[in-house]
Write a protein that holds these residues in place. Sequence first.
Motif, mmCIF file in Angstrom:
data_model
loop_
_atom_site.group_PDB
_atom_site.id
_atom_site.type_symbol
_atom_site.label_atom_id
_atom_site.label_comp_id
_atom_site.label_asym_id
_atom_site.label_seq_id
_atom_site.Cartn_x
_atom_site.Cartn_y
_atom_site.Cartn_z
ATOM 1 N N ASN A 28 0.833 -1.219 -0.085
ATOM 2 C CA ASN A 28 -0.039 0.096 -0.069
ATOM 3 C C ASN A 28 0.827 1.194 -0.054
ATOM 4 O OD1 ASN A 28 -2.032 1.770 0.247
ATOM 5 N ND2 ASN A 28 -2.605 1.456 2.517
ATOM 6 N N PRO A 29 1.705 1.496 -1.169
ATOM 7 C CA PRO A 29 2.550 2.616 -1.124
ATOM 8 C C PRO A 29 1.831 4.037 -1.007
ATOM 9 C CG PRO A 29 2.353 1.718 -3.281
ATOM 10 C CD PRO A 29 1.604 0.561 -2.474
ATOM 11 N N CYS A 30 0.843 4.081 -1.103
ATOM 12 C CA CYS A 30 0.410 5.509 -1.139
ATOM 13 C C CYS A 30 0.360 5.684 0.459
ATOM 14 C CB CYS A 30 -1.406 5.287 -1.194
ATOM 15 S SG CYS A 30 -1.702 5.531 -3.075
ATOM 16 N N ILE A 31 0.397 4.967 1.524
ATOM 17 C CA ILE A 31 0.338 5.168 2.769
ATOM 18 C C ILE A 31 1.718 4.707 3.548
ATOM 19 C CG2 ILE A 31 -0.658 4.499 5.210
ATOM 20 C CD1 ILE A 31 -2.277 6.148 3.656
ATOM 21 N N ALA A 32 2.183 3.459 3.031
ATOM 22 C CA ALA A 32 3.521 2.892 3.425
ATOM 23 C C ALA A 32 4.849 3.677 3.061
ATOM 24 C CB ALA A 32 3.476 1.591 3.364
ATOM 25 N N HIS A 33 4.719 4.056 1.809
ATOM 26 C CA HIS A 33 5.757 4.574 0.912
ATOM 27 C C HIS A 33 5.422 5.810 0.155
ATOM 28 C CE1 HIS A 33 7.094 0.551 1.979
ATOM 29 N NE2 HIS A 33 8.303 1.215 2.279
ATOM 30 N N PRO A 34 4.742 6.670 0.683
ATOM 31 C CA PRO A 34 4.132 7.794 -0.200
ATOM 32 C C PRO A 34 5.176 8.366 -1.076
ATOM 33 C CG PRO A 34 4.330 8.439 2.130
ATOM 34 C CD PRO A 34 4.756 6.991 1.978
ATOM 35 N N ILE A 35 6.307 8.441 -0.948
ATOM 36 C CA ILE A 35 7.344 9.021 -1.880
ATOM 37 C C ILE A 35 7.465 8.259 -3.116
ATOM 38 C CG2 ILE A 35 9.709 10.242 -2.174
ATOM 39 C CD1 ILE A 35 7.652 11.516 -0.301
ATOM 40 N N LEU A 36 7.337 6.869 -2.690
ATOM 41 C CA LEU A 36 7.470 6.040 -3.999
ATOM 42 C C LEU A 36 6.359 6.140 -4.766
ATOM 43 C CD1 LEU A 36 9.470 2.731 -2.370
ATOM 44 C CD2 LEU A 36 9.938 4.746 -3.332
ATOM 45 N N TRP A 37 4.808 6.209 -4.176
ATOM 46 C CA TRP A 37 3.673 6.415 -4.968
ATOM 47 C C TRP A 37 3.813 7.871 -5.651
ATOM 48 C CZ3 TRP A 37 0.199 3.652 -6.755
ATOM 49 C CH2 TRP A 37 -0.930 4.284 -7.303
ATOM 50 N N GLU A 38 4.552 8.889 -5.144
ATOM 51 C CA GLU A 38 4.929 10.053 -5.842
ATOM 52 C C GLU A 38 5.405 9.759 -7.304
ATOM 53 O OE1 GLU A 38 3.543 13.147 -5.731
ATOM 54 O OE2 GLU A 38 2.919 13.033 -3.518
ATOM 55 N N ARG A 39 6.521 8.946 -7.031
ATOM 56 C CA ARG A 39 7.326 8.568 -8.359
ATOM 57 C C ARG A 39 6.469 7.769 -9.326
ATOM 58 N NH1 ARG A 39 12.987 8.745 -7.662
ATOM 59 N NH2 ARG A 39 13.051 8.036 -9.781
ATOM 60 N N VAL A 40 5.451 6.831 -8.770
ATOM 61 C CA VAL A 40 4.528 6.294 -9.927
ATOM 62 C C VAL A 40 3.793 7.307 -10.287
ATOM 63 C CG1 VAL A 40 2.476 4.699 -9.793
ATOM 64 C CG2 VAL A 40 4.455 4.081 -8.143
ATOM 65 N N LEU A 41 3.271 8.330 -9.636
ATOM 66 C CA LEU A 41 2.394 9.334 -10.408
ATOM 67 C C LEU A 41 3.232 10.259 -11.249
ATOM 68 C CD1 LEU A 41 0.367 10.651 -7.243
ATOM 69 C CD2 LEU A 41 -0.218 8.997 -8.876
ATOM 70 N N ARG A 42 4.643 10.127 -11.299
ATOM 71 C CA ARG A 42 5.120 10.932 -12.496
ATOM 72 C C ARG A 42 5.411 9.959 -13.547
ATOM 73 N NH1 ARG A 42 9.577 14.536 -10.359
ATOM 74 N NH2 ARG A 42 9.184 15.190 -8.275
#
Length: 750
Positions: free
Chosen positions: A217-231
């Motif tokens: 659940n990277p939105c919560i557990a690893h939010p910066i990695l989720w930001e990389r997904v959004l890029r």
Amino acid sequence: MSVPGLNLTAESLRHAFRQWDGVLSQQLALKSGGFGLGQVPERLAPDATTTSVCGFCSTGCGLNIHFRNGEAINLTASTDYPVNLGMACPKGWEALNVLHAPDRATRPLLRDAQGAMRPVTWDHAMREFTSRFKDIQNHHGADSLAWIGSGQLPTEELALLGAVAKFGMGIEHGDGNTRQCMATAATAYKQSFGFDAPPFTYADFEASDALIFFGANPCIAHPILWERVLRNKNNPAIVVIDPRKTETAQAATLHLALKPKADLELLYGIARILFHNGWIDASFVERHTGGFAEFKAFVAPFTLERTAQATGISAEQLTAFAQLIHERKRVSFWWTMGVNQSHQGTRTAQAIINLALMTGNIGRPGTGANSITGQCNAMGSRIFSNTTNLFGGRDFTKQADREDVAELLHLDSSRIPTRNSWAYNEIIDGVRSGVVKGLWIFGTNSAHSWINQNDFMELAKKLEFLVVQDMYHTTDTAKLAHLVLPAAGWGEKEGTFINSERRIGLLKKVARAPGEALSDFYISKLAAHYWGCGDLFQEWKDPESVFRILQRLSRGRPCDITGIGGYAMLDRRGGVQWPCAEGTDLSVNERRLFEDGKFFTEDQRARFIFDAPTAAPELTDDAYPFSLLTGRGTSAQWHTGTRTSKSATLRSLYPKNLYVEIHPEDAAALNILDGGDVEVSSRRGTLTARAVLTPMIQRGQVFLPMHYPEVNRLTASVFDPHSKQPSYKTGAVALHKATAARSRQELTHG
């Protein structure tokens, strides 16, 4: 830099903060035969800025730390650090503030004959430490002492502790709390690739055209990695495999809400669909893998009908998922605790690896079988802590490895144990059986975080001597200790962390530790001195000298870091990924493994590894009809909250008291109201939580966030047989509407 012309590098920081641990140097020099830790340094130049790597999760963000009048006053996210690119999560913003808590451990504390904790001098503390542990060792043998460490400590501190304990003090059994989060991934990689080698780089989040998240659940557990997904500009498909509709699942293009612990059935069923349709990369498989034919035969019984029934996912969804893997060109597979913390986690992780291998999705941009690490330095602990393996991924049981390390460290090889250490659960079982009498715990809060918490609390009472080394004297574990040693925290010492993408980042010392607290590095130096083995570690003078030793130990290994030009280079480049052997071209700061198709096995081929799925050891029944799910509740909390709970800002971002997510129809059947108090019971204990009714949880399941101290009263002592990792996600519970009196009692206790 905030001041033109001011170049506040790692070297200038080390000069300015040189051995601030040395506030005790005069006392220690008098008490310990001339052993000193340096002098009080000069102040930093005013109004400066420097960059240090964050010390919470494994993402490894770069944080700009700002000074005024020589004091670190706040921080911002570094815009040019290659990991986070100007982003930071709530925990990162508060990293400095948690250092100023009133319950910081500032002096050694020793339990007296009446059971009270009393402050003592370092000299008194270390003499007690030595005499008590030596007495236990002399009376009860080599297995009577053990230690449990932490992936929160810099690599150099972990390495020194592991060397002092095993080579100097003769304590053979030591493990880290990384056993709780990353042992499964490490074991899976070792067996499949020949080395604990996550193959990816964070750029793969942005290069994939399909990202598949298993129990993550990277939105919560690893939010910066989720930001990389959004890029990611490739309009990627995002698939989430998770029983619960997590925040990441809500943002996905496809959510497969499988039954709890049905991952292995799902993965074998998907593999069969790929085989059946010829959707494999036959060329890659033939040239770079072994065991393929056996794996194909093994998955043949996992028919579409069987898989649908076992997982609760429709045949149409299963087929569409397999077809997506086939049609996309750059598929990356990601997993974290939902896979690792399982009774069959290692084989599940390897089933993910098998999908990447059979489709050729490894070694290319945007691909990979990729484990997202938990703690900031779980990888440093895995490779260089001298616990689960001999330095640099070597094997304690191999004579050639022992002799190699002995020669590199100028030791007599007889000092190196010839057997592997007990794992965390085996150390706890040693306490249970009465074999382990003395335990040294540093940087972790076992009384909160260890599985089946009540059992641990009772076992701790059996120890003759429990030493806890921590930043705070109020942790659940410190309250059980006979001796508490005050330790410096993030920002109060230097060293390196290794993040999920294998990037070695530099931690800098930017603040004084309070009172008489010392870094874990210098506490280990003290332990060696008082034990009488300090001469063995004369070369281990300071963290950077240990980094140089680790470079020597890494030479020629898969984790070779001999090409890193010391701390200054790490500071200048924003970290460096391993491997980085001498002569490595560092013009590109993002590097993935296996681009040449060569793995770390003897024949350089990756292995297909598999076993039949097994049922979870504890299933639901009439008495305990609900499946318990646990996980991260918010990006503002970190593990047991030992640090994050010290921040008023972070505390305001999550509920004060424990809550439990329940499906509205289940709640209605039990007459449980939204916001009402609920008793949650397992075969091991009971807690009270506030009911949160949500369709994000499936019927027959409940979810508890792991950060609250009560939660591990419920979890079962179940472990993966290969990695020995606890299965925090397995368990059966019952729900009952709480009485007002019981509710008040439980919430107060929690």
